[in-house]
Design a protein around this motif. Structure first.
Motif, PDB file in Angstrom:
ATOM      1  N   HIS A 219      -4.349  -4.193   7.584  1.00 17.85           N
ATOM      2  CA  HIS A 219      -2.900  -4.024   7.674  1.00 17.85           C
ATOM      3  C   HIS A 219      -2.533  -2.648   7.585  1.00 17.85           C
ATOM      4  O   HIS A 219      -2.941  -1.889   6.831  1.00 17.85           O
ATOM      5  CB  HIS A 219      -2.112  -5.004   6.869  1.00 17.85           C
ATOM      6  N   ASP A 231      -3.047   1.867   0.066  1.00 18.46           N
ATOM      7  CA  ASP A 231      -2.833   0.387   0.660  1.00 18.46           C
ATOM      8  C   ASP A 231      -1.696   0.324   1.722  1.00 18.46           C
ATOM      9  O   ASP A 231      -0.571   0.424   1.516  1.00 18.46           O
ATOM     10  CB  ASP A 231      -2.347  -0.529  -0.660  1.00 18.46           C
ATOM     11  N   ASN A 232      -1.980   0.420   2.977  1.00 18.26           N
ATOM     12  CA  ASN A 232      -3.482   0.286   3.379  1.00 18.26           C
ATOM     13  C   ASN A 232      -3.484   1.300   4.473  1.00 18.26           C
ATOM     14  O   ASN A 232      -4.284   1.009   5.744  1.00 18.26           O
ATOM     15  CB  ASN A 232      -3.758  -1.104   3.728  1.00 18.26           C
ATOM     16  N   GLU A 263       1.407  -7.812   6.410  1.00 14.40           N
ATOM     17  CA  GLU A 263       0.545  -8.479   5.450  1.00 14.40           C
ATOM     18  C   GLU A 263       0.974  -8.461   4.110  1.00 14.40           C
ATOM     19  O   GLU A 263       0.947  -9.608   3.439  1.00 14.40           O
ATOM     20  CB  GLU A 263      -0.870  -7.477   5.315  1.00 14.40           C
ATOM     21  N   GLU A 264       1.993  -7.550   3.760  1.00 14.84           N
ATOM     22  CA  GLU A 264       2.566  -7.588   2.486  1.00 14.84           C
ATOM     23  C   GLU A 264       3.613  -8.490   2.105  1.00 14.84           C
ATOM     24  O   GLU A 264       3.943  -8.797   1.000  1.00 14.84           O
ATOM     25  CB  GLU A 264       3.354  -6.168   2.266  1.00 14.84           C
ATOM     26  N   ASP A 291      -9.164  -3.530   2.949  1.00  8.00           N
ATOM     27  CA  ASP A 291      -7.834  -3.122   2.457  1.00  8.00           C
ATOM     28  C   ASP A 291      -8.125  -2.510   1.272  1.00  8.00           C
ATOM     29  O   ASP A 291      -8.728  -2.865   0.164  1.00  8.00           O
ATOM     30  CB  ASP A 291      -7.324  -4.660   2.139  1.00  8.00           C
TER      31      ASP A 291
END
Ligand SMILES: [Zn+2]
Length: 420
Positions: A219, A231-232, A263-264, A291
């Protein structure tokens, strides 16, 4: 593969790239351009996301003292009337049954989050609102006001109005120490607003076995207040270096690279990719996700949502090359899980850090703790490991998912809200 090239891209990518924002779009374009420069076939694939707009959110103790406490409103949780709701406050810890016997007409303060199940229970028992917490006692003063704007996880069959706010843990303790008898909560929002996010998808077609494919994913979105270098950003440049590698070493099977948006906020990009490409998913023999890699002080970790034999191969090659890995079987809180939920064997590489070490999801996630040599070492390892699978005469990845994954599937679908 080239660590300097990768870190140069990372430097340019290390800015806040929150799901559904202009900045996330800017990051997607940057990735797209890098793929085009490398001469790889690439597209951007947009998808719709829920992007509730909170207009107003506040919490104040009105008795026995008058004091306002900083919070953000939880999207889709519910609404109060314009004048707010006024109610007693009750601290419910994690929301265990013993702690929620007396919540009727009250606002509940939970330090254990708010699952869709707990939400339903509290509504059934007559609670009128809630506060959840984020961060820690030892956050500095700036971070106490850098509380993210999150969306509540609400089950499909739950149409209740149960407004909630998010507050720093230390702020919540301060609030509790006032021994409040009456609290006033205001939450106003447009819960149905939509936004757009996107995946960036690059393809290197295979030669004689191109009807099967391996998907690399990472991501590229970040959370608020964070540059998301680790991240990331690191995972994003990992699959970019792997793309350069397979561009130079033509694979027998087709290799895809998916930079996932959103993604988050619940693995939405990877899930969208799987939903939109059923034919590609059918021919995917393995997903390898990244990740958080390349941090100087820490160790490599592999999460297996794939037959144990493949994870064992990582550990075996690690011993051959003097590269230690810790392993964990099951679903991970990252994009490999979307693939596993679509019955695709998947795995994810990440990092274990020492206590007090590198941090994510705050403004402390910067380039500072990252190291090009540590980064490239994992890239080189994975290029070797994945090449075996991508170029093997017959598919070596068992199609069945391990028991650990099957056991966790239903709970994970619920947790992510994919049962909506
Ligand atoms: Zn991440």
């Amino acid at each position: 593969m080239d660590k300097n090239r990768a870190f140069e891209v990372l430097q340019r990518l290390a800015f806040e790239r929150v799901s559904g924002t202009e900045k996330e779009l800017e990051a997607a374009k940057l990735i797209l351009e890098e793929c085009e420069k490398a001469g790889v076939l690439v597209t951007i694939e947009p998808f719709e996301i829920d992007q509730p707009k909170v207009y107003e959110a506040s919490i104040a103790v009105t008795q026995p003292v008058q004091e306002t406490f900083y919070c953000t409103g939880l999207g889709k949780s519910g609404q109060t009337p314009a004048e707010g709701i006024t109610a007693p406050l009750v601290y419910i810890h994690d929301g265990d049954d013993e702690d929620i016997t007396d919540v009727k007409g009250k606002i509940c303060l939970s330090t254990g989050g708010m699952s869709s199940d707990l939400r339903k229970k509290l509504v059934a028992r007559g609670a009128v609102g809630y506060i959840t917490t984020w961060g820690g006692f030892y956050d500095d003063e700036i971070m106490k006001t850098q509380v993210p704007h999150r969306t509540a996880v609400v089950a499909k069959d739950d149409d209740s109005n149960f407004p909630g706010v998010l507050m720093n843990l230390a702020t919540a303790e301060k609030l509790l120490k006032t021994q409040p008898t009456v609290v006033k909560m205001v939450l106003r929002q447009d819960a149905t607003a939509k936004g757009e996010s996107r995946n960036v998808i690059a393809t290197i077609e295979g030669t004689d076995l191109k009807e099967e494919q391996v998907v690399f994913s990472a991501h590229y979105d970040s959370v608020e207040f964070s540059s998301g270098a680790w991240d990331n950003g690191t995972g994003s440049i990992t699959i970019m270096e792997l793309m350069h590698y397979f561009k130079a070493h033509q694979p027998r099977r087709t290799v895809k690279f998916v930079w996932c948006g959103s993604e988050e906020i619940g693995l939405l990009g990877s899930y969208d990719y799987c939903e939109k490409h059923p034919e590609e998913i059918k021919k995917t023999i393995l997903n390898i996700n990244f990740d958080m890699t390349g941090v100087l002080m820490g160790g490599d970790m592999v999460f297996g949502s794939v037959d144990r034999s493949i994870v064992d191969r990582v550990l075996y090659l690690g011993k051959v090359k003097g590269h230690a890995f810790k392993s964990h079987m099951g679903l991970a809180s990252t994009d490999s899980t979307s693939f596993a939920l679509h019955d695709v064997p998947s795995m994810s590489f990440g990092t274990r850090t020492p206590r007090g070490g590198a941090e994510i999801h705050s403004r402390r996630d910067t380039m500072e703790h990252l190291d090009p040599d540590t980064f490239i070492r994992l890239c080189e390892f994975v290029a070797d490991f994945a090449s075996e699978i991508i170029n093997s005469s017959v598919n070596v990845v068992p199609a069945t998912l391990p028991k650990e994954v099957l056991d966790q599937k239903e709970a994970m679908i619920k947790r992510l809200g994919f049962d909506r």
